[in-house]
Design a protein around this motif. Sequence first.
Motif, PDB file in Angstrom:
ATOM      1  N   LEU A   8       0.862  -1.136   0.159  1.00 41.88           N
ATOM      2  CA  LEU A   8      -0.080  -0.046  -0.035  1.00 41.88           C
ATOM      3  C   LEU A   8       0.822   1.276   0.078  1.00 41.88           C
ATOM      4  O   LEU A   8       0.343   2.242  -0.438  1.00 41.88           O
ATOM      5  CB  LEU A   8      -0.922  -0.001   1.309  1.00 41.88           C
ATOM      6  CG  LEU A   8      -1.930  -0.982   0.940  1.00 41.88           C
ATOM      7  CD1 LEU A   8      -2.805  -1.003   2.346  1.00 41.88           C
ATOM      8  CD2 LEU A   8      -2.926  -1.230  -0.075  1.00 41.88           C
ATOM      9  N   SER A   9       2.121   1.408   0.543  1.00 44.67           N
ATOM     10  CA  SER A   9       2.945   2.479   0.628  1.00 44.67           C
ATOM     11  C   SER A   9       3.430   2.476  -0.699  1.00 44.67           C
ATOM     12  O   SER A   9       3.407   3.890  -1.258  1.00 44.67           O
ATOM     13  CB  SER A   9       3.953   2.250   1.698  1.00 44.67           C
ATOM     14  OG  SER A   9       3.327   2.117   2.945  1.00 44.67           O
ATOM     15  N   ILE A  10       3.828   1.659  -1.618  1.00 40.54           N
ATOM     16  CA  ILE A  10       4.324   1.680  -2.901  1.00 40.54           C
ATOM     17  C   ILE A  10       3.013   2.143  -3.772  1.00 40.54           C
ATOM     18  O   ILE A  10       3.299   2.995  -4.573  1.00 40.54           O
ATOM     19  CB  ILE A  10       5.009   0.392  -3.402  1.00 40.54           C
ATOM     20  CG1 ILE A  10       6.393   0.316  -2.482  1.00 40.54           C
ATOM     21  CG2 ILE A  10       5.006   0.491  -4.849  1.00 40.54           C
ATOM     22  CD1 ILE A  10       6.888  -1.256  -2.663  1.00 40.54           C
ATOM     23  N   ILE A  46       2.146  -5.722  -8.479  1.00 41.57           N
ATOM     24  CA  ILE A  46       1.903  -4.322  -9.122  1.00 41.57           C
ATOM     25  C   ILE A  46       2.261  -4.152 -10.447  1.00 41.57           C
ATOM     26  O   ILE A  46       3.388  -4.791 -10.914  1.00 41.57           O
ATOM     27  CB  ILE A  46       2.505  -3.191  -8.146  1.00 41.57           C
ATOM     28  CG1 ILE A  46       2.209  -3.143  -6.716  1.00 41.57           C
ATOM     29  CG2 ILE A  46       2.301  -1.820  -8.960  1.00 41.57           C
ATOM     30  CD1 ILE A  46       2.726  -2.033  -6.005  1.00 41.57           C
ATOM     31  N   ILE A  47       1.466  -3.679 -11.250  1.00 38.26           N
ATOM     32  CA  ILE A  47       1.684  -3.470 -12.568  1.00 38.26           C
ATOM     33  C   ILE A  47       1.456  -1.895 -12.955  1.00 38.26           C
ATOM     34  O   ILE A  47       0.212  -1.302 -12.572  1.00 38.26           O
ATOM     35  CB  ILE A  47       1.097  -4.363 -13.549  1.00 38.26           C
ATOM     36  CG1 ILE A  47       1.220  -5.697 -13.520  1.00 38.26           C
ATOM     37  CG2 ILE A  47       1.293  -3.984 -15.222  1.00 38.26           C
ATOM     38  CD1 ILE A  47       0.242  -6.610 -14.218  1.00 38.26           C
ATOM     39  N   CYS A  48       2.366  -1.044 -13.262  1.00 37.76           N
ATOM     40  CA  CYS A  48       1.832   0.378 -13.403  1.00 37.76           C
ATOM     41  C   CYS A  48       2.563   0.648 -14.865  1.00 37.76           C
ATOM     42  O   CYS A  48       3.443  -0.044 -15.220  1.00 37.76           O
ATOM     43  CB  CYS A  48       2.352   1.047 -12.307  1.00 37.76           C
ATOM     44  SG  CYS A  48       4.028   1.132 -11.900  1.00 37.76           S
ATOM     45  N   LEU A  49       2.165   2.013 -15.191  1.00 36.59           N
ATOM     46  CA  LEU A  49       2.707   2.648 -16.410  1.00 36.59           C
ATOM     47  C   LEU A  49       3.159   4.198 -16.337  1.00 36.59           C
ATOM     48  O   LEU A  49       2.275   4.658 -15.690  1.00 36.59           O
ATOM     49  CB  LEU A  49       1.534   2.499 -17.503  1.00 36.59           C
ATOM     50  CG  LEU A  49       1.972   3.123 -18.819  1.00 36.59           C
ATOM     51  CD1 LEU A  49       2.984   2.309 -19.601  1.00 36.59           C
ATOM     52  CD2 LEU A  49       0.691   3.118 -19.826  1.00 36.59           C
ATOM     53  N   LYS A  50       4.300   4.346 -16.747  1.00 40.27           N
ATOM     54  CA  LYS A  50       4.593   5.999 -16.772  1.00 40.27           C
ATOM     55  C   LYS A  50       5.613   6.151 -17.843  1.00 40.27           C
ATOM     56  O   LYS A  50       6.465   5.453 -18.037  1.00 40.27           O
ATOM     57  CB  LYS A  50       5.236   6.315 -15.392  1.00 40.27           C
ATOM     58  CG  LYS A  50       5.620   7.873 -15.451  1.00 40.27           C
ATOM     59  CD  LYS A  50       5.949   8.250 -14.133  1.00 40.27           C
ATOM     60  CE  LYS A  50       6.187   9.677 -14.019  1.00 40.27           C
ATOM     61  NZ  LYS A  50       6.916   9.975 -12.564  1.00 40.27           N
ATOM     62  N   ASP A  51       5.271   7.332 -18.805  1.00 35.04           N
ATOM     63  CA  ASP A  51       6.121   7.586 -19.706  1.00 35.04           C
ATOM     64  C   ASP A  51       6.437   6.551 -20.738  1.00 35.04           C
ATOM     65  O   ASP A  51       7.774   6.502 -21.127  1.00 35.04           O
ATOM     66  CB  ASP A  51       7.408   8.206 -19.290  1.00 35.04           C
ATOM     67  CG  ASP A  51       6.989   9.537 -18.445  1.00 35.04           C
ATOM     68  OD1 ASP A  51       5.997  10.214 -18.693  1.00 35.04           O
ATOM     69  OD2 ASP A  51       7.732   9.580 -17.451  1.00 35.04           O
ATOM     70  N   LEU A 109      11.476  -4.651  -6.942  1.00 33.69           N
ATOM     71  CA  LEU A 109      11.213  -5.503  -5.738  1.00 33.69           C
ATOM     72  C   LEU A 109      10.947  -4.325  -4.831  1.00 33.69           C
ATOM     73  O   LEU A 109      11.749  -3.532  -4.653  1.00 33.69           O
ATOM     74  CB  LEU A 109      12.129  -6.428  -5.431  1.00 33.69           C
ATOM     75  CG  LEU A 109      12.582  -7.641  -6.553  1.00 33.69           C
ATOM     76  CD1 LEU A 109      14.020  -8.252  -6.194  1.00 33.69           C
ATOM     77  CD2 LEU A 109      11.557  -8.673  -6.326  1.00 33.69           C
ATOM     78  N   GLY A 110       9.789  -4.853  -4.155  1.00 41.16           N
ATOM     79  CA  GLY A 110       9.302  -3.563  -3.066  1.00 41.16           C
ATOM     80  C   GLY A 110       9.643  -4.458  -1.717  1.00 41.16           C
ATOM     81  O   GLY A 110       9.247  -5.634  -1.610  1.00 41.16           O
ATOM     82  N   VAL A 133       8.934   5.953   0.531  1.00 43.59           N
ATOM     83  CA  VAL A 133       9.272   5.130  -0.552  1.00 43.59           C
ATOM     84  C   VAL A 133      10.662   5.486  -0.937  1.00 43.59           C
ATOM     85  O   VAL A 133      10.525   6.856  -1.482  1.00 43.59           O
ATOM     86  CB  VAL A 133       8.615   4.598  -1.703  1.00 43.59           C
ATOM     87  CG1 VAL A 133       9.024   3.868  -2.595  1.00 43.59           C
ATOM     88  CG2 VAL A 133       7.290   3.863  -1.207  1.00 43.59           C
ATOM     89  N   ILE A 134      11.650   5.099  -0.936  1.00 43.65           N
ATOM     90  CA  ILE A 134      12.909   5.373  -1.663  1.00 43.65           C
ATOM     91  C   ILE A 134      13.276   4.468  -2.669  1.00 43.65           C
ATOM     92  O   ILE A 134      13.367   3.163  -2.560  1.00 43.65           O
ATOM     93  CB  ILE A 134      14.009   5.355  -0.706  1.00 43.65           C
ATOM     94  CG1 ILE A 134      13.659   6.305   0.547  1.00 43.65           C
ATOM     95  CG2 ILE A 134      15.559   5.851  -1.380  1.00 43.65           C
ATOM     96  CD1 ILE A 134      14.717   6.202   1.749  1.00 43.65           C
TER      97      ILE A 134
END
Length: 137
Positions: A8-10, A46-51, A109-110, A133-134
């Motif tokens: 949830l933090s990620i 998690i699967i996500c998209l950016k740029d 990896l989180g 998150v870092i």
Amino acid sequence: MDETFVTLSINKFLNENNYEVIQCIPPGGQGGIYYSLKNNIIYPDIICLKDKILYIGENKTLFNESDERKLFELSKESNLFKESQKIIDNFLKSKNKPNEKIDDIKFFLGFSSESKKKSNIHINFVVGKDGKVILKN
């Protein structure tokens, strides 16, 4: 800190930083999007998209070598781009957004900052006790 807190933090970090979160599965949740890997089904956390970059990630409380290997094996799949583009096409269509072609796929990896190990292969999303998150490569 548990895996739910890490996930949830990620997810919060991704949303705050303009990633399009396509799938986020906390522990015990049901995933709908999957990849086939050597006759096994993988539901990424998690699967996500950016740029035009698709990110695929796995989360645990501490760094997990098994997840690192699983993502590495997935990265070598010959049909990864084709399957990923289908996922993107369906997601964007469901949001009434124009199609876009992905340029790259990256893996992460989180895990919590309490972990002594990190990945030398994938992006590391390290979650502090405060939920911040870092990113570490």
